[in-house]
Design a protein around this motif. Structure first.
Motif, mmCIF file in Angstrom:
data_model
loop_
_atom_site.group_PDB
_atom_site.id
_atom_site.type_symbol
_atom_site.label_atom_id
_atom_site.label_comp_id
_atom_site.label_asym_id
_atom_site.label_seq_id
_atom_site.Cartn_x
_atom_site.Cartn_y
_atom_site.Cartn_z
ATOM 1 N N ALA A 22 0.845 -1.188 0.000
ATOM 2 C CA ALA A 22 0.000 0.000 0.000
ATOM 3 C C ALA A 22 0.883 1.241 0.000
ATOM 4 O O ALA A 22 1.901 1.303 0.689
ATOM 5 N N VAL A 23 0.489 2.226 -0.803
ATOM 6 C CA VAL A 23 1.237 3.471 -0.935
ATOM 7 C C VAL A 23 0.279 4.622 -0.681
ATOM 8 O O VAL A 23 -0.671 4.822 -1.444
ATOM 9 N N HIS A 63 18.483 8.405 -4.647
ATOM 10 C CA HIS A 63 17.858 7.174 -4.201
ATOM 11 C C HIS A 63 18.661 5.968 -4.677
ATOM 12 O O HIS A 63 19.292 6.004 -5.732
ATOM 13 N N SER A 64 18.598 4.908 -3.871
ATOM 14 C CA SER A 64 19.255 3.641 -4.211
ATOM 15 C C SER A 64 18.621 2.550 -3.364
ATOM 16 O O SER A 64 17.793 2.829 -2.495
ATOM 17 N N ALA A 65 19.013 1.327 -3.586
ATOM 18 C CA ALA A 65 18.452 0.187 -2.860
ATOM 19 C C ALA A 65 18.642 0.303 -1.352
ATOM 20 O O ALA A 65 17.847 -0.229 -0.583
ATOM 21 N N GLN A 70 11.272 3.638 1.097
ATOM 22 C CA GLN A 70 10.500 2.494 0.620
ATOM 23 C C GLN A 70 10.485 2.479 -0.897
ATOM 24 O O GLN A 70 10.322 3.514 -1.546
ATOM 25 N N THR A 71 10.668 1.296 -1.482
ATOM 26 C CA THR A 71 10.649 1.145 -2.931
ATOM 27 C C THR A 71 9.319 0.554 -3.382
ATOM 28 O O THR A 71 8.690 -0.218 -2.666
ATOM 29 N N ARG A 86 6.102 10.035 -4.761
ATOM 30 C CA ARG A 86 6.722 8.890 -5.428
ATOM 31 C C ARG A 86 7.716 9.452 -6.420
ATOM 32 O O ARG A 86 7.347 10.189 -7.328
ATOM 33 N N HIS A 87 8.984 9.135 -6.254
ATOM 34 C CA HIS A 87 10.027 9.622 -7.149
ATOM 35 C C HIS A 87 10.470 8.515 -8.087
ATOM 36 O O HIS A 87 10.658 7.377 -7.665
ATOM 37 N N ALA A 88 10.642 8.865 -9.344
ATOM 38 C CA ALA A 88 11.173 7.938 -10.339
ATOM 39 C C ALA A 88 12.384 8.591 -10.985
ATOM 40 O O ALA A 88 12.313 9.739 -11.438
ATOM 41 N N GLU A 89 13.494 7.871 -11.028
ATOM 42 C CA GLU A 89 14.693 8.418 -11.644
ATOM 43 C C GLU A 89 14.461 8.585 -13.144
ATOM 44 O O GLU A 89 13.928 7.706 -13.810
#
Length: 97
Positions: A22-23, A63-65, A70-71, A86-89
């Motif tokens: 859930a987000v 961001h990274s693993a 939270q991914t 929510r961020h997307a590279e």
């Protein structure tokens, strides 16, 4: 802003115990399911896809693993939950989904 794209043939009912991530996103909850993000809307489920390219300005964090955020697997990439976004590279910056 997201487009209104109904996810047809989606019989699964998402909820607290459905097993999908859930987000919290603004005034609603999205669920990560098979690389898609779904949101309940007027008796059906919508695909949560951005309506355009929205750069998250002033985002210096990389961001990274192991960055601690939270991914969320999303299609062919991973989104990161950070400060209610929510961020997307995307190239040399992050998009705000």
């Amino acid at each position: 802003m997201t487009t209104h794209l109904e996810h047809t043939g989606h019989d699964h009912v998402h909820g607290d115990d459905c097993g999908h991530q859930a987000v919290n996103h603004g005034d609603h909850v999205e669920y990560a399911h098979d690389g898609h993000l779904h949101r309940k809307h007027d008796g059906h489920w919508d695909e949560c896809e951005p309506a355009g390219h929205t750069v998250h300005e002033g985002h210096d964090h990389r961001h990274s693993a192991d960055c601690g955020h939270q991914t969320v697997p999303h299609g062919d990439h991973v989104d990161y939950l950070h400060d209610g976004h929510r961020h997307a590279e995307h190239g040399d910056h992050y998009d705000d989904h």
